[in-house]
Design an enzyme around this catalytic site. Structure first.
Site, mmCIF file in Angstrom:
data_model
loop_
_atom_site.group_PDB
_atom_site.id
_atom_site.type_symbol
_atom_site.label_atom_id
_atom_site.label_comp_id
_atom_site.label_asym_id
_atom_site.label_seq_id
_atom_site.Cartn_x
_atom_site.Cartn_y
_atom_site.Cartn_z
ATOM 1 N N ARG A 38 0.826 -1.210 0.000
ATOM 2 C CA ARG A 38 0.000 0.000 0.000
ATOM 3 C C ARG A 38 0.858 1.257 0.000
ATOM 4 O O ARG A 38 0.532 2.236 -0.673
ATOM 5 C CB ARG A 38 -0.949 -0.019 1.199
ATOM 6 C CG ARG A 38 -2.123 -0.963 0.994
ATOM 7 C CD ARG A 38 -3.123 -0.899 2.119
ATOM 8 N NE ARG A 38 -4.344 -1.617 1.757
ATOM 9 C CZ ARG A 38 -5.341 -1.868 2.582
ATOM 10 N NH1 ARG A 38 -5.270 -1.461 3.849
ATOM 11 N NH2 ARG A 38 -6.415 -2.515 2.178
ATOM 12 N N LYS A 199 -18.493 -18.185 1.018
ATOM 13 C CA LYS A 199 -19.928 -18.057 1.222
ATOM 14 C C LYS A 199 -20.641 -17.310 0.103
ATOM 15 O O LYS A 199 -20.205 -16.230 -0.303
ATOM 16 C CB LYS A 199 -20.205 -17.352 2.552
ATOM 17 C CG LYS A 199 -19.753 -18.141 3.778
ATOM 18 C CD LYS A 199 -20.114 -17.411 5.067
ATOM 19 C CE LYS A 199 -19.728 -18.226 6.290
ATOM 20 N NZ LYS A 199 -20.123 -17.546 7.540
ATOM 21 N N GLY A 356 -8.610 -9.608 -0.595
ATOM 22 C CA GLY A 356 -7.437 -10.047 0.157
ATOM 23 C C GLY A 356 -6.964 -11.445 -0.179
ATOM 24 O O GLY A 356 -5.771 -11.676 -0.448
ATOM 25 N N GLY A 379 -12.349 -4.014 0.685
ATOM 26 C CA GLY A 379 -13.775 -3.718 0.729
ATOM 27 C C GLY A 379 -14.241 -2.761 -0.345
ATOM 28 O O GLY A 379 -15.341 -2.921 -0.892
#
Length: 404
Positions: A38, A199, A356, A379
């Site tokens: 980052r 999921k 990620g 996100g």
């Protein structure tokens, strides 16, 4: 979702105090930064502004102090790493607003860089308090947001201040938006998306949005087990969501309506226990035993993917297709990653990946540098794929025509 926004090319920065919202929220273990990705992404914007004679004031959050001063979450230890990344000294200010910050800013000369303390030490940051945003804005003449990974948060330093100062996107945000736009808003078709992970329930909005945009949808990982179970296929002891079977059926039906081709594993790698080096075998997806766990995709599934890959021009990837952290169940994800990388390097594919686990998987495969673009935004990347408006980017769009 296309936005109009100003960039560094639209700013006259010489002698100006430029607030740069960066993302320096890097992983630290035992006082050492374990991944500088980052920081490296933010460095070009900060370096360019300094070289153009700006007085650069860097803002960032670090961890989750919840509006309290938590010494171990200070950004001060990050300053040396940022200094190395941009090739010039980075000063540090012990607060991000108020007299302490103003005093630090007042010492800057053209070309200097100052890193201010963790914005989340103030409750006004996450609350997007107007007074906090104004206190930040007092420190600068211009505002540049280069933290796409925080652009999905309507915080004081990501959204509030952009409505006060003339604002623009930094090079990292500009690059991210360019690739996302090329991949999903105006893609070179056909477009293939790989969606994996554990999921279905966490990716319903993402899948529904992608079905409107892609031609082929490859579903992998444990979430594929839910889709298999929805087709009355026995998945044995595999992880799946029994309460999402109707959702899986609805998604397949929606794919038919939109003309998207859904692809599920035709063969799978199974084991009795989930551990590294566990005995395993490959079976057709419809022949999983009652005591088997599906832990990876099989060779026929990979071959089917490779055939489809040869027909597409654009690929978006979020989520591994198997338990890539645990060999030998990393084979499917590694092989698919290398196939995508090879086609990208050959100039036949625009490939954009993020999330990620996806980034970790591509690094594990040794091909992260061979994709067209790999997002570290987490996100924010997912919310973009879901078609949601990102407050930090929308605020830059609202400032178009003001920055100069």
């Amino acid at each position: 979702m296309a936005y109009q926004y100003s960039t560094l090319d639209d700013l006259d920065v010489t002698g100006k105090r430029v607030l740069v919202r960066a993302d320096l929220n890097v992983p630290v273990r035992d006082g050492r930064i374990t991944d500088t990705a980052r920081i490296d992404r933010q460095a070009p914007t900060i370096r360019e502004l300094a070289e153009r004679g700006a007085r650069v004031i860097v803002l960032s959050h670090f961890g989750r102090p919840k509006g309290r001063l938590v010494p171990e979450l200070s950004l001060k230890p990050i300053a040396p790493a940022l200094s190395r990344a941009i090739g010039r000294t980075v000063a540090f200010g012990n607060d991000c607003i108020g007299d302490v910050a103003k005093a630090a800013v007042s010492k800057l000369k053209d070309g200097d860089v100052l890193l201010l303390e963790n914005t989340r030490f103030h409750a006004g940051e996450e609350a997007n308090d107007p007074d906090f945003a104004r206190a930040l804005a007092e420190l600068g003449d211009l505002y540049v947001n280069d933290a796409f990974s925080a652009a999905h948060r309507a915080h004081g330093s990501t959204e509030g201040v952009a409505h006060i100062l003339p604002s623009a996107a930094g090079r990292a945000i500009q690059d991210e938006l360019l690739h996302l736009h090329r991949a999903l808003d105006q893609p070179n078709r056909p477009v293939l998306a790989i969606i994996g992970g554990a999921k279905v329930s966490t990716k319903i909005a993402l899948i529904e949005n992608l079905l409107k945009k892609v031609d082929i949808l490859v579903i992998g990982g444990a979430m594929a087990n839910t889709f298999l179970a929805a087709e009355d296929i026995d998945v044995g002891k595999s992880l799946y969501e029994a309460d999402q079977l109707d959702t899986a059926k609805r998604i397949v039906s929606l794919a038919t309506e939109t003309g998207t081709i859904p692809i599920l594993p035709s063969d799978v790698v199974v084991a009795k226990v989930f551990e590294a080096g566990a005995p395993h075998r490959t079976v057709p997806a419809r022949e999983v035993a009652a005591d088997d766990m599906i832990l990876d995709v099989g060779p026929d599934t990979i071959a089917d993917f490779e055939q489809h890959l040869q027909t597409v021009n654009t690929l978006v990837w979020n989520g591994p297709v198997g338990a890539f952290e645990t060999p030998p169940f990393d084979h499917g994800t590694m092989t698919i990653a290398r196939l995508v990388a090879a086609r990208t390097k050959a100039g036949h594919l625009l490939s954009v990946a993020g999330g990620g686990d996806t980034v970790s998987a591509l690094k594990h495969a040794g091909v992260a540098g061979d994709f067209s673009y790999v997002s570290t935004a987490g996100g924010a990347f997912l919310e973009w794929l879901e078609g949601r408006e990102l407050p930090g980017v929308a605020a830059l769009a609202a400032s178009v025509g003001v920055a100069q």
